[in-house]
Design an enzyme around this catalytic site. Sequence first.
Site, mmCIF file in Angstrom:
data_model
loop_
_atom_site.group_PDB
_atom_site.id
_atom_site.type_symbol
_atom_site.label_atom_id
_atom_site.label_comp_id
_atom_site.label_asym_id
_atom_site.label_seq_id
_atom_site.Cartn_x
_atom_site.Cartn_y
_atom_site.Cartn_z
ATOM 1 C CE1 TYR A 89 -9.493 8.824 -9.005
ATOM 2 C CE2 TYR A 89 -10.745 10.950 -10.814
ATOM 3 C CZ TYR A 89 -9.424 9.897 -10.292
ATOM 4 O OH TYR A 89 -8.909 8.858 -11.667
ATOM 5 C CG ASP A 118 -1.670 1.451 1.383
ATOM 6 O OD1 ASP A 118 -1.463 2.202 0.634
ATOM 7 O OD2 ASP A 118 -1.796 0.930 2.422
ATOM 8 C CB SER A 173 -5.678 6.918 -7.645
ATOM 9 O OG SER A 173 -7.340 7.228 -7.212
ATOM 10 C CE LYS A 184 -5.570 10.440 -8.983
ATOM 11 N NZ LYS A 184 -4.353 10.188 -9.816
ATOM 12 C CB ALA A 215 -2.088 8.925 -12.832
ATOM 13 C CB THR A 247 -8.958 5.346 -20.496
ATOM 14 O OG1 THR A 247 -7.844 7.168 -21.211
ATOM 15 C CG2 THR A 247 -7.341 4.345 -21.766
#
Length: 328
Positions: free
Chosen positions: A146, A57, A76, A150, A115, A176
């Site tokens: 999220y 982790d 993630s 990010k 990412a 994607t």
Amino acid sequence: MKKILITGAAGFLGSHLCDRFIKEGFHVIAMDNLITGDIKNIEHLFKLEQFEYYHHDVTKFVHVPGKLDYILHFASPASPIDYLKIPIQTLKVGALGTHNLLGLAKEKGSCILIASTSEIYGDPLVHPQTEEYYGNVNTIGPRGVYDEAKRFQESITMAYHRFHGVDTRIVRIFNTYGPRMRLNDGRVIPAFMGQALRGEDLTVFGDGSQTRSFCYVDDEIEGIFRLLMSDYTLPVNIGNPHEITIRDFAEEIIKLTGTNQKVIYKPLPKDDPMQRQPDISKAKELLGWEPKVGRAEGMKKTFDYFKTLSKDDLKKTEHRDFSKRNTR
Ligand code: UDP
């Protein structure tokens, strides 16, 4: 032999990155804690000498022995159903996980690619989204865990670059799709394909006028590879600009799968972005990159993959039904 650490390696994008870097002759260290990843996605690589797997982790201290040339941080949760189920882990992997990996990059002198996502634009007021747009994010909504993780990830990456001189890259990934997507992650493509295969009606959220622009996984991986190999340190959008409404997309899936189900309408989840389309001028100019796989070809390959799943796998699909909570 160049050594690369890939976090989130058993996930959809992580596993395709493992394949690509093995093909490019790298020694790949794959890391995952399998909360949302699936070991089946990388099992075929276990027999290779230049492939290692660490069950770990990344929100805990990350140790990798020896030299390390590159790091790709792809760990993630990445779907709305996951953010609702594991919101704290989502925040931690973007924040604490990224901090640990930047520390590792600094220690080892590695080049690190992070990412990021079109989610940092939130429900965008600028269309299509250029890298210069700052976004429109609800910090406390269901997707906030999220989106904000990010956004923090981008900030801390730039801080490590500017303050510590770490060699960094930031890719903003737009929707994607392709083989190895998780059938039960609640995203629209596995949801529609699972429904088509089970003979159920396709659930469109809201009136289906919201848009998305879907990029086939091979194109996405090529863009990420080129960005890593470039020397560009500011964020770059990588996605397919071909935009479609979700309603039209559902009709496309019905045609593609040859099924005769109807489209049914469910409430729109809270903060579901109304439109999303990448401006990829930067990627074209800097990386000479643009997507090559059209939706018809990509969707067919993806459907062929879902058809190989067992009846039991198909049954396990969860549906996002936001009719009881988080709707607007
Ligand atoms: N969506 C839908 N039916 C589903 C799953 C998703 O209409 O069964 C919609 C969803 O509300 C969103 C779009 O499809 O507007 C894309 O959803 P996804 O979760 O794939 O990606 P994201 O919203 O993160 O772009």
